[in-house]
Design a protein around this motif. Structure first.
Motif, mmCIF file in Angstrom:
data_model
loop_
_atom_site.group_PDB
_atom_site.id
_atom_site.type_symbol
_atom_site.label_atom_id
_atom_site.label_comp_id
_atom_site.label_asym_id
_atom_site.label_seq_id
_atom_site.Cartn_x
_atom_site.Cartn_y
_atom_site.Cartn_z
ATOM 1 N N ALA A 1 23.464 47.396 56.238
ATOM 2 C CA ALA A 1 24.684 47.431 55.436
ATOM 3 C C ALA A 1 25.764 48.257 56.126
ATOM 4 C CB ALA A 1 24.393 47.995 54.049
ATOM 5 N N LEU A 2 26.833 47.594 56.517
ATOM 6 C CA LEU A 2 28.002 48.254 57.099
ATOM 7 C C LEU A 2 29.015 48.468 55.983
ATOM 8 C CD1 LEU A 2 28.426 45.968 60.262
ATOM 9 C CD2 LEU A 2 27.034 48.038 60.043
ATOM 10 N N VAL A 3 29.210 49.714 55.570
ATOM 11 C CA VAL A 3 30.065 49.995 54.419
ATOM 12 C C VAL A 3 30.997 51.159 54.706
ATOM 13 C CG1 VAL A 3 28.366 49.119 52.773
ATOM 14 C CG2 VAL A 3 28.356 51.542 53.374
ATOM 15 N N GLY A 4 32.074 51.239 53.936
ATOM 16 C CA GLY A 4 32.955 52.391 54.040
ATOM 17 C C GLY A 4 32.255 53.636 53.549
ATOM 18 N N ASP A 5 31.687 53.561 52.353
ATOM 19 C CA ASP A 5 30.865 54.645 51.817
ATOM 20 C C ASP A 5 29.941 54.076 50.755
ATOM 21 O OD1 ASP A 5 32.618 54.309 49.656
ATOM 22 O OD2 ASP A 5 33.863 55.997 50.263
ATOM 23 N N ALA A 6 28.959 54.871 50.386
ATOM 24 C CA ALA A 6 27.988 54.447 49.375
ATOM 25 C C ALA A 6 27.529 55.683 48.619
ATOM 26 C CB ALA A 6 26.824 53.698 50.030
ATOM 27 N N PHE A 7 26.318 56.150 48.892
ATOM 28 C CA PHE A 7 25.813 57.350 48.226
ATOM 29 C C PHE A 7 26.533 58.567 48.804
ATOM 30 C CE2 PHE A 7 22.630 54.089 47.877
ATOM 31 C CZ PHE A 7 22.264 54.168 46.540
ATOM 32 N N ILE B 1 34.730 51.164 44.877
ATOM 33 C CA ILE B 1 34.012 50.417 45.901
ATOM 34 C C ILE B 1 32.704 51.115 46.267
ATOM 35 C CG2 ILE B 1 34.086 49.624 48.307
ATOM 36 C CD1 ILE B 1 37.003 48.985 47.950
ATOM 37 N N SER B 2 32.740 52.434 46.385
ATOM 38 C CA SER B 2 31.488 53.142 46.698
ATOM 39 C C SER B 2 30.485 52.986 45.563
ATOM 40 C CB SER B 2 31.761 54.618 46.988
ATOM 41 O OG SER B 2 32.329 55.267 45.870
ATOM 42 N N GLN B 3 30.968 52.985 44.311
ATOM 43 C CA GLN B 3 30.064 52.760 43.185
ATOM 44 C C GLN B 3 29.490 51.346 43.235
ATOM 45 O OE1 GLN B 3 28.976 54.978 40.597
ATOM 46 N NE2 GLN B 3 27.528 53.263 40.513
ATOM 47 N N VAL C 1 18.616 58.780 46.985
ATOM 48 C CA VAL C 1 18.717 57.430 47.530
ATOM 49 C C VAL C 1 17.520 56.628 47.056
ATOM 50 C CG1 VAL C 1 18.791 56.076 49.657
ATOM 51 C CG2 VAL C 1 20.018 58.246 49.517
ATOM 52 N N PRO C 2 17.706 55.392 46.612
ATOM 53 C CA PRO C 2 16.585 54.607 46.088
ATOM 54 C C PRO C 2 15.490 54.371 47.125
ATOM 55 C CG PRO C 2 18.689 53.588 45.540
ATOM 56 C CD PRO C 2 18.981 54.673 46.515
ATOM 57 N N GLU C 3 14.338 54.011 46.619
ATOM 58 C CA GLU C 3 13.202 53.664 47.478
ATOM 59 C C GLU C 3 13.577 52.483 48.363
ATOM 60 O OE1 GLU C 3 8.475 52.413 46.955
ATOM 61 O OE2 GLU C 3 9.792 52.631 45.212
#
Length: 378
Positions: free
Chosen positions: A7-13, A19-21, A53-55
């Motif tokens: 996953a190439l993302v701007g942000d996540a966790f 967008i991060s949500q 972070v999820p499993e």
């Protein structure tokens, strides 16, 4: 077959904003699927996170520059443990996603959110975008705008809307919530968003300029702005110019844990945006039982279910709609029953189970045919 996703993302966790949500919800849905073996998340900007972070999910630290980020992604692409899907969380990251896809042999899943996909990009970015095997758009509006310039089979462009967290519930009466924020006795309009100059389309200024007209008919009115950013000073100056210092409150950034109470303290959540791809804040407010007014020229039609869950208004009708809603029995009486009905209706369309099922169906395309076009949209 077990699917590994890069996953190439701007942000996540660790990131903030809608967008991060969205990325966190999507990645969490992947982690719960039996067909998914692992999700490797490469965030471009996210800060270090205290969130668990999820499993099956591994999130790497953010990169310090675009070059370093690209090199890290390429390194993952050429590793021995190959990926089955390259997820690209933003259209402008597609050139990198195409390189990763060529190196790894994995097909691309592109996510488009809003204004970045509404206008035709450069020929090169357009060409890269059309290389995606699957495109998911956060709303019907974004899907339509994307298909105006992208030469891609419409059956490969699906709507995958936001979902709303379980913490957003009408479990507190509006009077108690107002008391916590010092708003007792006030009729409260609320907007929750970043105050970014790049996102001035959200419409804070339109509300501020219309306050005098609304206050001619509504007493004890106050407009609460939650959020922060580089546009705050500009909005504060507008408030002073309009001589509304006693009627507009800047709350600053509100912690996620306190957002449900903030929504409950409002009589109306209003964000008359003209450039919103979807607007997760609309779902959050609705799930808390708070009536919503949104703009009628962008993706807000989806979370408001074409006006069935809230009011879609143009700029001219905004003060009329605010006054009408504030004068309605719902806002005056504050019925907990109607609040619960609004929450149930919101979750019927945008609850976590609905979202997870849509993610499952999209991911199955790559399980059955990971290197070919997805099956037609049914």
């Amino acid at each position: 077959m077990s699917v590994r996703i890069l996953a190439l993302v701007g942000d996540a966790f660790g990131g903030k904003g809608g967008i991060s949500q969205y990325n966190r919800d999507l990645i969490s849905a992947w982690s719960a699927l039996g067909m998914v073996k692992q999700v490797v998340v490469l965030p471009r900007f996210a800060s270090p996170s205290s969130l668990s972070v999820p499993e099956k999910v591994v999130q790497h630290p953010p990169a310090g520059s675009a070059l370093l980020y690209s090199l890290r992604a390429i390194k993952h692409a050429v590793r021995r443990d190959r990926f089955d899907v390259v997820f690209c969380g933003h259209l402008h990251m597609m050139p990198l996603a195409v390189i990763i896809s060529k190196l790894s042999g994995a097909p691309i899943w592109l996510q488009v959110h809003g204004i970045e996909a509404w206008s035709k990009p450069s020929d090169f970015v357009r060409w890269c975008g059309e290389k995606a095997v699957l495109v998911t758009a956060v709303s019907r509006h974004t899907r339509r705008q994307f298909l105006r310039w992208a030469s891609i089979d419409p059956n490969r462009v699906l709507v995958l809307p936001n979902t709303v967290g379980e913490q957003f519930v009408p479990d507190e009466d509006r009077i108690s919530a107002k008391k916590k924020y010092g708003l007792t006795g006030k009729r409260v309009l609320l907007t929750v968003s970043r105050l970014a100059k790049s996102e001035r389309y959200k419409g804070h200024d339109r509300i501020i300029r219309n306050l005098p007209k609304i206050m001619e008919k509504v007493g004890n009115l106050i407009y609460v702005i939650a959020g922060d950013g580089d546009m705050r000073c500009e909005l504060e100056e507008l408030v002073r110019y309009e001589k509304l210092e006693d009627f507009v409150v800047f709350m600053g950034q509100i912690e996620n844990s306190k957002l449900p109470t903030m929504y409950r303290a409002a009589d109306i959540f209003v964000m008359p945006s003209s450039g919103e791809g979807f607007g997760i804040v609309f779902l959050e407010a609705l799930a808390c039982g708070t009536p919503v007014i949104a703009g009628n020229s962008d993706g807000a039609g989806d979370p408001l279910h074409d006006g069935n869950l809230g009011v879609l208004s143009d700029a001219q009708e905004l003060p009329v709609e605010i006054h009408r809603l504030l004068s309605s029995p719902r806002c005056i009486g504050g019925s907990r029953t109607s609040d619960r009905e609004l929450e149930r209706s919101t979750r019927r369309y945008f609850g976590r189970a609905v979202f997870d099922d849509l993610v499952k169906k999209a991911t199955e395309w790559f399980e059955y045919a990971p290197c070919s076009d997805p099956r037609p949209n049914s």
